[in-house]
Write a protein that holds these residues in place. Structure first.
Motif, PDB file in Angstrom:
ATOM      1  N   MET A   1       4.259 -39.789  13.058  1.00 53.25           N
ATOM      2  CA  MET A   1       3.151 -39.834  14.011  1.00 53.25           C
ATOM      3  C   MET A   1       2.783 -38.450  14.549  1.00 53.25           C
ATOM      4  N   VAL A   2       3.767 -37.609  14.776  1.00 53.46           N
ATOM      5  CA  VAL A   2       3.487 -36.255  15.263  1.00 53.46           C
ATOM      6  C   VAL A   2       2.641 -35.509  14.245  1.00 53.46           C
ATOM      7  N   ALA A   3       3.023 -35.633  12.979  1.00 54.98           N
ATOM      8  CA  ALA A   3       2.279 -34.958  11.905  1.00 54.98           C
ATOM      9  C   ALA A   3       0.886 -35.552  11.742  1.00 54.98           C
ATOM     10  N   LEU A   4       0.769 -36.866  11.790  1.00 53.92           N
ATOM     11  CA  LEU A   4      -0.538 -37.525  11.627  1.00 53.92           C
ATOM     12  C   LEU A   4      -1.497 -37.157  12.756  1.00 53.92           C
ATOM     13  N   GLN A   5      -0.986 -37.209  13.989  1.00 49.70           N
ATOM     14  CA  GLN A   5      -1.838 -36.890  15.137  1.00 49.70           C
ATOM     15  C   GLN A   5      -2.324 -35.448  15.077  1.00 49.70           C
ATOM     16  N   ASN A   6      -1.422 -34.549  14.720  1.00 50.96           N
ATOM     17  CA  ASN A   6      -1.772 -33.132  14.755  1.00 50.96           C
ATOM     18  C   ASN A   6      -2.527 -32.659  13.522  1.00 50.96           C
ATOM     19  N   ILE A   7      -2.392 -33.366  12.409  1.00 51.69           N
ATOM     20  CA  ILE A   7      -3.209 -33.004  11.255  1.00 51.69           C
ATOM     21  C   ILE A   7      -4.667 -33.380  11.540  1.00 51.69           C
TER      22      ILE A   7
ATOM     23  N   LYS B   1      -5.313 -43.675   9.760  1.00 50.14           N
ATOM     24  CA  LYS B   1      -3.917 -43.916   9.383  1.00 50.14           C
ATOM     25  C   LYS B   1      -3.055 -44.131  10.619  1.00 50.14           C
ATOM     26  N   VAL B   2      -3.341 -43.329  11.670  1.00 48.63           N
ATOM     27  CA  VAL B   2      -2.618 -43.502  12.935  1.00 48.63           C
ATOM     28  C   VAL B   2      -2.905 -44.889  13.502  1.00 48.63           C
ATOM     29  N   LEU B   3      -4.181 -45.282  13.481  1.00 43.85           N
ATOM     30  CA  LEU B   3      -4.596 -46.558  14.068  1.00 43.85           C
ATOM     31  C   LEU B   3      -4.076 -47.756  13.275  1.00 43.85           C
ATOM     32  N   GLU B   4      -3.770 -47.552  11.998  1.00 40.31           N
ATOM     33  CA  GLU B   4      -3.149 -48.611  11.195  1.00 40.31           C
ATOM     34  C   GLU B   4      -1.715 -48.862  11.673  1.00 40.31           C
TER      35      GLU B   4
ATOM     36  N   LYS C   1      -2.354 -49.640  16.641  1.00 41.54           N
ATOM     37  CA  LYS C   1      -3.722 -50.041  16.965  1.00 41.54           C
ATOM     38  C   LYS C   1      -4.074 -49.605  18.386  1.00 41.54           C
ATOM     39  N   SER C   2      -5.299 -49.113  18.548  1.00 42.30           N
ATOM     40  CA  SER C   2      -5.811 -48.676  19.855  1.00 42.30           C
ATOM     41  C   SER C   2      -5.052 -47.493  20.427  1.00 42.30           C
ATOM     42  N   ASP C   3      -4.477 -46.646  19.567  1.00 40.23           N
ATOM     43  CA  ASP C   3      -3.847 -45.403  20.028  1.00 40.23           C
ATOM     44  C   ASP C   3      -4.933 -44.520  20.642  1.00 40.23           C
ATOM     45  N   THR C   4      -4.827 -44.251  21.930  1.00 41.88           N
ATOM     46  CA  THR C   4      -5.891 -43.546  22.665  1.00 41.88           C
ATOM     47  C   THR C   4      -6.136 -42.145  22.118  1.00 41.88           C
ATOM     48  N   TYR C   5      -5.051 -41.435  21.795  1.00 40.84           N
ATOM     49  CA  TYR C   5      -5.199 -40.063  21.298  1.00 40.84           C
ATOM     50  C   TYR C   5      -5.956 -40.051  19.965  1.00 40.84           C
TER      51      TYR C   5
END
Length: 241
Positions: free
Chosen positions: A38-44, A63-66, A69-73
């Motif tokens: 998740m750290v890599a996905l969010q920051n990429i 991909k993060v939202l998969e 779901k509903s990840d605000t960032y």
């Protein structure tokens, strides 16, 4: 003790240094080892936005939202990318998703309003800026956007008031003086337009006009005189201190 090799710390250093390409490659490497990191996905996503590769950024947000779901960032990163692509209909849907779980998210309220502005729905946009200001009356973004909305609606005097409120809170905003000046021009008030262009607040304009009239000089001369007196006063205080 801070672990300098921790991925979060490495990414933070790259981001702060503006090394977005390196940040992208580093996150890509992390994802090759752990595809759901998740750290890599969010920051990429973040690196791709700064690299102006918006479609690719959206794919990683998805991909993060998969995974969550509903990840605000991720939703906010996706909104930013969609705004850059001009897809304001989709922006509205994502803002609504954030607001459904947190009605007091000022960022989402402002983004929803902005998307409506871009679709020429200025009256509807005002509703969201009003909600943001109900949460925080000092929300400069909402004040500025509300001024812009009223300007589009032809409510120039109201727009000037909101620009002025924003200027009181943050006098460093360089876009306010010319915006206020143009609105005063539309109202046929050339004197206030001149003073607004100098960055002068509404509350000080009448005093300057009265002083110029009393001293039988131009507004330009009076503004210069006031600035000189202010500078001289500061200089005197420095000497006494």
């Amino acid at each position: 003790m801070v672990n300098l090799l921790d991925p979060s710390n490495v990414i933070t250093r790259m981001f702060n240094a503006g090394k977005y390409e390196e940040m992208y490659n580093y996150c890509k490497g992390l994802l090759e080892k752990i595809p759901n990191d998740m750290v890599a996905l969010q920051n990429i996503c973040l690196s791709l936005i700064y690299l102006e590769k918006y479609q690719e950024a959206i794919s990683y947000c998805d991909k993060v939202l998969e995974i969550k779901k509903s990840d605000t960032y991720a939703l906010k990163n996706k909104i930013y990318a969609l705004e850059s692509l001009g897809d304001y209909q989709q922006v509205q849907k994502l803002c609504d998703e954030i607001l459904s779980s947190n009605p007091n998210d000022s960022w989402a309220l402002n983004s929803k309003g902005l998307s409506l502005n871009e679709l020429d729905q200025h009256k509807e946009a005002l509703e969201y800026y009003e909600q943001a200001l109900a949460i925080d009356p000092s929300d400069v973004t909402a004040l500025m956007n509300k001024a812009i909305s009223h300007s589009h609606l032809g409510n120039y005097e109201i727009a000037i008031e909101y620009y002025d409120k924003a200027q009181v809170i943050d006098s460093s905003l360089k876009e306010i003086p010319p915006a206020k000046s143009k609105l005063f021009e539309k109202l046929g008030d050339s004197d206030s337009a001149f003073l607004a262009a100098q960055g002068i607040l509404n509350k000080d304009m009448e005093k300057i006009k009265a002083a110029a009239k009393e001293n039988k000089c131009s507004l330009f001369h009076q503004v210069c005189e006031n600035e000189f007196e202010e500078f001289d006063s500061k200089k005197s205080k420095m000497k006494t201190n």
